[in-house]
Design an enzyme around this catalytic site. Structure first.
Site, PDB file in Angstrom:
ATOM      1  N   THR A 116      17.785  60.858  -7.490  1.00 10.74           N
ATOM      2  CA  THR A 116      18.027  60.011  -6.324  1.00 10.74           C
ATOM      3  C   THR A 116      16.746  59.764  -5.543  1.00 10.74           C
ATOM      4  O   THR A 116      15.837  60.627  -5.540  1.00 10.74           O
ATOM      5  CB  THR A 116      19.053  60.695  -5.389  1.00 10.74           C
ATOM      6  OG1 THR A 116      19.083  60.010  -4.132  1.00 10.74           O
ATOM      7  CG2 THR A 116      18.700  62.145  -5.105  1.00 10.74           C
ATOM      8  N   TYR A 140      21.386  67.565   0.118  1.00 14.13           N
ATOM      9  CA  TYR A 140      21.693  66.738  -1.056  1.00 14.13           C
ATOM     10  C   TYR A 140      20.411  66.469  -1.845  1.00 14.13           C
ATOM     11  O   TYR A 140      20.344  66.730  -3.056  1.00 14.13           O
ATOM     12  CB  TYR A 140      22.348  65.418  -0.619  1.00 14.13           C
ATOM     13  CG  TYR A 140      22.428  64.403  -1.733  1.00 14.13           C
ATOM     14  CD1 TYR A 140      23.255  64.626  -2.833  1.00 14.13           C
ATOM     15  CD2 TYR A 140      21.650  63.249  -1.714  1.00 14.13           C
ATOM     16  CE1 TYR A 140      23.307  63.712  -3.877  1.00 14.13           C
ATOM     17  CE2 TYR A 140      21.712  62.329  -2.753  1.00 14.13           C
ATOM     18  CZ  TYR A 140      22.531  62.569  -3.824  1.00 14.13           C
ATOM     19  OH  TYR A 140      22.570  61.676  -4.862  1.00 14.13           O
TER      20      TYR A 140
HETATM   21  N1  UFG Z   1      24.866  51.783   7.335  1.00 13.60           N
HETATM   22  C1  UFG Z   1      25.324  51.189   8.494  1.00 13.60           C
HETATM   23  N2  UFG Z   1      26.662  51.258   8.755  1.00 13.60           N
HETATM   24  C2  UFG Z   1      27.539  51.900   7.936  1.00 13.60           C
HETATM   25  C3  UFG Z   1      27.055  52.513   6.753  1.00 13.60           C
HETATM   26  C4  UFG Z   1      25.700  52.429   6.491  1.00 13.60           C
HETATM   27  O1  UFG Z   1      24.565  50.614   9.258  1.00 13.60           O
HETATM   28  O2  UFG Z   1      28.734  51.947   8.248  1.00 13.60           O
HETATM   29  C5  UFG Z   1      23.421  51.701   7.020  1.00 13.60           C
HETATM   30  C6  UFG Z   1      22.773  53.061   6.869  1.00 13.60           C
HETATM   31  O3  UFG Z   1      22.401  53.558   8.122  1.00 13.60           O
HETATM   32  C7  UFG Z   1      21.613  52.713   5.948  1.00 13.60           C
HETATM   33  C8  UFG Z   1      22.135  51.573   5.091  1.00 13.60           C
HETATM   34  O4  UFG Z   1      23.273  51.071   5.787  1.00 13.60           O
HETATM   35  O5  UFG Z   1      20.545  52.238   6.705  1.00 13.60           O
HETATM   36  C9  UFG Z   1      22.583  52.025   3.713  1.00 13.60           C
HETATM   37  O6  UFG Z   1      23.436  53.145   3.882  1.00 13.60           O
HETATM   38  P1  UFG Z   1      24.281  53.774   2.678  1.00 13.60           P
HETATM   39  O7  UFG Z   1      25.067  54.901   3.270  1.00 13.60           O
HETATM   40  O8  UFG Z   1      25.003  52.701   1.966  1.00 13.60           O
HETATM   41  O9  UFG Z   1      23.184  54.300   1.681  1.00 13.60           O
HETATM   42  P2  UFG Z   1      21.965  55.320   1.941  1.00 13.60           P
HETATM   43  O10 UFG Z   1      20.720  54.507   1.885  1.00 13.60           O
HETATM   44  O11 UFG Z   1      22.153  56.147   3.120  1.00 13.60           O
HETATM   45  O12 UFG Z   1      22.172  56.310   0.720  1.00 13.60           O
HETATM   46  C10 UFG Z   1      21.805  56.033  -0.586  1.00 13.60           C
HETATM   47  C11 UFG Z   1      22.665  56.837  -1.539  1.00 13.60           C
HETATM   48  C12 UFG Z   1      22.476  58.298  -1.307  1.00 13.60           C
HETATM   49  C13 UFG Z   1      21.029  58.637  -1.428  1.00 13.60           C
HETATM   50  C14 UFG Z   1      20.192  57.742  -0.556  1.00 13.60           C
HETATM   51  C15 UFG Z   1      18.760  57.925  -0.905  1.00 13.60           C
HETATM   52  O13 UFG Z   1      24.014  56.494  -1.379  1.00 13.60           O
HETATM   53  O14 UFG Z   1      23.222  59.032  -2.249  1.00 13.60           O
HETATM   54  O15 UFG Z   1      20.479  56.377  -0.781  1.00 13.60           O
HETATM   55  O16 UFG Z   1      18.010  57.853   0.204  1.00 13.60           O
HETATM   56  F1  UFG Z   1      20.814  59.908  -1.010  1.00 13.60           F
END
Ligand code: UFG
Length: 326
Positions: A116, A140
């Site tokens: 990841t 994680y």
């Molecule tokens: N976000 C929002 N509102 C929401 C959900 C997410 O604004 O309701 C934002 C988050 O703050 C982030 C972006 O959308 O800026 C993407 O969020 P996600 O939760 O979809 O994905 P992440 O980038 O947090 O996570 C992904 C993978 C993880 C991994 C990570 C690596 O899902 O498993 O990338 O950094 F750890």
């Protein structure tokens, strides 16, 4: 050619199982169905068992005799990992150790690992290259970084050859909407936005609007799950042809802000849902974008779906279908 796929009933694993089946591989999915779905396994057999059960793991190797292992099974929620770190060290790190020990006992030496972007933590520079420092900022990411170290040490000491694929933001679904993202609870941006469009959620919160990005919201490198699938098949071929161990980023090399994703979802669905600016979510780096030069050059990975509108369209078709029926 026989491939054992752990977590093959989960989101990314099921797309790879489908692609392996289409290419004629004999696939066995090993999944405890704690997060996966029986109906997601579109090719080969399913063994419902836990990687913590060393007897069951050993038995699958002696019965199926795989030529290669792809390891998707893992706990994947960053927030949960902060609250319950030991669950992550158990399900991710310790269970991978069981798997690697069973591989050593059965002399199976080809391994493809679902790593990841979280192993990088907050990067010093973007796009992130594979040789950037490994500095995860949550359990994680640390549970996965430990596995990368285990793989490096094991391959130095034994005949194990592996490819570690560091996924950026997996998104989208099967073009025929047979399989797609179905996490419980869902925390990822694109499915949440589409649930808001569908009316299943009252709206969506944007976590942070004061980041140092052009529109103030976080930027991520969203990569279609079928392009991730291709990366797995190319990695498998590389190892089956005798290629050496490698670590590759899987992303397109450019990203979209949260607001851009919201706008793309409004366009794709034609539905105007409620969007609320909200506080930052702890642990979110402002920008996570992959350098994908290495996998493009070494494996000839050529993404087919580097198109946010296509990613959202496939996710929307899947979301409208209502996911898996239990
Ligand atoms: N976000 C929002 N509102 C929401 C959900 C997410 O604004 O309701 C934002 C988050 O703050 C982030 C972006 O959308 O800026 C993407 O969020 P996600 O939760 O979809 O994905 P992440 O980038 O947090 O996570 C992904 C993978 C993880 C991994 C990570 C690596 O899902 O498993 O990338 O950094 F750890």
């Amino acid at each position: 050619m026989k491939v054992l796929v752990t977590g093959g009933a989960g989101y990314i694993g099921s797309h790879v199982v489908r692609a392996l089946g289409e290419k004629g591989y004999d696939v066995l999915t090993y999944d405890n169905l704690s997060a996966g779905h029986r109906q997601a396994v579109l090719s080969g057999r399913l063994v419902t068992a836990d990687l913590a059960d060393k007897n069951a793991v050993g038995k699958v190797f002696s019965d199926f005799r795989p030529d290669a292992v792809m390891h998707f099974a893992a706990s994947i929620e960053v927030g949960e990992s902060v609250r319950e770190p030991l669950k992550y060290y158990r399900n991710n790190t310790a269970n991978t150790l069981n798997l690697l020990e069973a591989m050593a006992e059965s002399k199976t030496d080809i391994f493809i690992f679902s790593s990841t972007a979280a192993v990088y933590g907050v990067p010093d520079a973007v796009p992130i290259k594979e040789d950037a420092p490994i500095r995860p900022i949550n359990p994680y990411g640390r549970s996965k970084a430990c596995i990368e170290h285990m793989l490096e040490d094991t391959s130095t000491a034994t005949g194990l050859r592996y490819v570690s694929l560091r996924y950026f933001n997996a998104a989208g679904a099967d073009p025929e909407a047979r399989i797609g993202e179905a996490h419980e609870p869902e925390t990822h941006l694109i499915p949440l936005v589409l649930k808001a469009a569908k009316g299943e959620l009252p709206g969506i919160k944007i976590f942070g609007t004061d980041y140092p990005t052009p529109d103030g919201t976080c930027i991520r490198d969203y990569v279609h799950v079928d392009d991730l699938s291709d990366a797995h098949l190319l990695s498998l071929r590389h190892l089956l042809e005798g290629g050496r161990s490698e670590v590759f980023n899987c992303g397109y090399g450019h990203g979209y802000s949260v607001r851009e994703v919201v706008d793309a979802a409004r366009n794709a669905t034609g539905i105007d849902f409620k969007v609320e600016d909200s506080a930052r979510r702890p642990g979110d780096p402002a920008v996570l974008v992959a350098s994908s030069d290495k996998i493009r050059q070494r494996l000839g990975w050529t993404p087919r779906h580097d198109d946010l509108a296509y990613i959202i369209k496939t996710a929307w078709n899947w979301e409208r279908k209502g996911g898996f029926k239990r």
